[in-house]
Design an enzyme around this catalytic site. Sequence first.
Site, short mmCIF file in Angstrom:
data_model
loop_
_atom_site.label_atom_id
_atom_site.label_comp_id
_atom_site.label_asym_id
_atom_site.label_seq_id
_atom_site.Cartn_x
_atom_site.Cartn_y
_atom_site.Cartn_z
CB CYS A 58 15.82 -8.27 -0.71
SG CYS A 58 16.73 -7.69 0.73
CB ALA B 275 -0.92 -0.01 1.23
CG ASP C 148 8.03 -9.45 0.56
OD1 ASP C 148 7.28 -8.57 1.03
OD2 ASP C 148 8.11 -10.61 1.02
CE1 TYR D 99 5.58 -7.34 15.23
CE2 TYR D 99 4.41 -6.12 16.93
CZ TYR D 99 4.71 -6.33 15.59
OH TYR D 99 4.13 -5.53 14.63
N1 LIG Z 1 -0.81 -5.19 10.64
C1 LIG Z 1 -0.71 -4.60 11.80
O1 LIG Z 1 -1.67 -4.54 12.57
C2 LIG Z 1 0.56 -3.93 12.19
C3 LIG Z 1 1.75 -4.14 11.54
N2 LIG Z 1 2.88 -3.45 11.94
C4 LIG Z 1 4.14 -3.60 11.25
O2 LIG Z 1 3.99 -3.22 9.91
C5 LIG Z 1 4.94 -3.87 9.10
C6 LIG Z 1 4.26 -4.51 7.92
O3 LIG Z 1 3.37 -5.48 8.42
P1 LIG Z 1 2.05 -5.98 7.66
O4 LIG Z 1 1.97 -5.38 6.33
O5 LIG Z 1 0.96 -5.85 8.61
O6 LIG Z 1 2.40 -7.53 7.57
P2 LIG Z 1 2.33 -8.60 6.40
O7 LIG Z 1 2.70 -9.89 7.06
O8 LIG Z 1 1.07 -8.50 5.66
O9 LIG Z 1 3.50 -8.15 5.40
C7 LIG Z 1 4.83 -8.24 5.76
C8 LIG Z 1 5.68 -8.43 4.51
O10 LIG Z 1 7.04 -8.50 4.93
C9 LIG Z 1 7.65 -9.56 4.22
N3 LIG Z 1 8.80 -10.08 4.97
C10 LIG Z 1 8.79 -10.84 6.10
N4 LIG Z 1 10.03 -11.18 6.43
C11 LIG Z 1 10.86 -10.63 5.50
C12 LIG Z 1 12.27 -10.65 5.31
N5 LIG Z 1 13.07 -11.34 6.12
N6 LIG Z 1 12.77 -9.99 4.26
C13 LIG Z 1 11.95 -9.30 3.42
N7 LIG Z 1 10.62 -9.27 3.54
C14 LIG Z 1 10.08 -9.93 4.57
C15 LIG Z 1 6.55 -10.60 4.08
O11 LIG Z 1 6.85 -11.55 3.06
C16 LIG Z 1 5.36 -9.73 3.78
O12 LIG Z 1 5.22 -9.50 2.39
C17 LIG Z 1 5.65 -4.85 10.03
O13 LIG Z 1 6.87 -4.29 10.47
C18 LIG Z 1 4.70 -5.00 11.19
O14 LIG Z 1 5.37 -5.36 12.37
C19 LIG Z 1 2.85 -2.56 12.98
C20 LIG Z 1 1.71 -2.35 13.64
C21 LIG Z 1 0.46 -2.99 13.32
C1 LIG Z 2 -2.15 -9.98 16.62
C2 LIG Z 2 -0.83 -9.32 16.80
C3 LIG Z 2 -0.52 -8.32 15.74
C4 LIG Z 2 0.52 -7.34 16.17
C5 LIG Z 2 0.69 -6.27 15.19
C6 LIG Z 2 0.96 -4.99 15.86
O1 LIG Z 2 2.06 -4.47 15.82
C7 LIG Z 2 -0.15 -4.36 16.51
C8 LIG Z 2 -0.20 -4.08 17.80
C9 LIG Z 2 -1.31 -3.34 18.28
C10 LIG Z 2 -1.74 -3.23 19.52
C11 LIG Z 2 -1.31 -3.95 20.67
C12 LIG Z 2 -1.93 -3.70 21.82
C13 LIG Z 2 -1.72 -4.36 23.08
C14 LIG Z 2 -2.29 -3.89 24.20
C15 LIG Z 2 -2.43 -4.62 25.48
O2 LIG Z 2 -1.26 -5.07 26.05
C16 LIG Z 2 -3.20 -3.80 26.50
O3 LIG Z 2 -2.29 -2.95 27.17
C17 LIG Z 2 -4.25 -2.94 25.92
C18 LIG Z 2 -5.58 -3.34 26.43
C19 LIG Z 2 -6.63 -2.47 25.79
C20 LIG Z 2 -7.96 -3.12 25.72
O4 LIG Z 2 -8.15 -4.26 26.19
O5 LIG Z 2 -8.85 -2.46 25.18
#
Ligand SMILES: NC(=O)C1=CN([C@@H]2O[C@H](COP(=O)(O)OP(=O)(O)OC[C@H]3O[C@@H](n4cnc5c(N)ncnc54)[C@H](O)[C@@H]3O)[C@@H](O)[C@H]2O)C=CC1
Ligand SMILES: CCCCCC(=O)/C=C/C=C\C=C\C=C\[C@@H](O)[C@@H](O)CCCC(=O)O
Length: 262
Positions: A63, A20, A36, A151
């Site tokens: 990559c 995106a 990726d 994480y």
């Molecule tokens: N989806 C969510 O709720 C959240 C995601 N994030 C972070 O956002 C970023 C993107 O996550 P999403 O798009 O949600 O996940 P996703 O799992 O949909 O996409 C992640 C991408 O990274 C690639 N990838 C994984 N390991 C790799 C490596 N060693 N080398 C190159 N590419 C690799 C995967 O193949 C995939 O295409 C991550 O850093 C994640 O921790 C942060 C907060 C919330």
């Molecule tokens: C399913 C795991 C995906 C992780 C991807 C990511 O990075 C997203 C994290 C987002 C939020 C995490 C929140 C954790 C909060 C709890 O530890 C607690 O403190 C919050 C409780 C709030 C509630 O119950 O409403």
Amino acid sequence: MKVLGKVAVITGGARGFGKAFSEALLKRGAKVCFADIDVSGGQQSQRELAAKFGETSVHFVKCDVAKEEEFRDLFRECLSKFKKINIMVNNAGILDEAGWEKCIDVNMTAMMRGTYLALEKMNPENGGEGGTIINVSSFAGLYPAHFLPAYVATKHGILGFTRSLAMDPLYQSQGIQLATLCPAFASTNMVTDIIQGEAGSRQKILYPDVAIKITENMGICSVADITDGFIELVEKENCNGDVLLIDKKNGKQYQFVNKTTS
Ligand SMILES: NC(=O)C1=CN([C@@H]2O[C@H](COP(=O)(O)OP(=O)(O)OC[C@H]3O[C@@H](n4cnc5c(N)ncnc54)[C@H](O)[C@@H]3O)[C@@H](O)[C@H]2O)C=CC1
Ligand SMILES: CCCCCC(=O)/C=C/C=C\C=C\C=C\[C@@H](O)[C@@H](O)CCCC(=O)O
């Protein structure tokens, strides 16, 4: 930064946020080199994005960011194709509580490597033009979560590392800005696979039932919500040191706003 005519490198670009973010930058006239580990997903996204924005604007590189030489090759390939790098997005990330060492390798070590490589290439002394580095942390970079301790550690690390470099007058003098994006839950495979019980996904975290309950309480952002915040950071005249938290209930919230970055 004005995005038109700029060149971006984005890791983890085959799907989710990375795809995106790539599309949003292409829409605004940037050229994008996305990387990726997933070759078929990367090639599929390459075909889709090239059909919309032209073959010469977007380039997929296989990559694994956890492998130093492959990461260096990504930068070489981007420079050879597009001649410069103005925007670096360290987005690739994984959940893996059982294999927490791998989680550190991908989320933390590789993010640091990608940042240092970008700083080198953006440095005007090396022929660079300055630029913007966006590191993707999480809500879990600001708050604890007992279902994700490894994480959470990596995401806190991203935040501390990026804010620290943003304070460095050296990079400021080179016209390089660093910012951190902290999304809460969003509807990418990382979250939807766990909610839908896709094979193996619930083994990647602890207490999956607790995690699912928390997603229900906090709500789940759309990928568009997070992309909107990403673009806001990139397009700001000064995003250096910014930490942008985005969650479903409160939207975009800048953190540490009363603190100077140096
Ligand atoms: N989806 C969510 O709720 C959240 C995601 N994030 C972070 O956002 C970023 C993107 O996550 P999403 O798009 O949600 O996940 P996703 O799992 O949909 O996409 C992640 C991408 O990274 C690639 N990838 C994984 N390991 C790799 C490596 N060693 N080398 C190159 N590419 C690799 C995967 O193949 C995939 O295409 C991550 O850093 C994640 O921790 C942060 C907060 C919330
Ligand atoms: C399913 C795991 C995906 C992780 C991807 C990511 O990075 C997203 C994290 C987002 C939020 C995490 C929140 C954790 C909060 C709890 O530890 C607690 O403190 C919050 C409780 C709030 C509630 O119950 O409403």
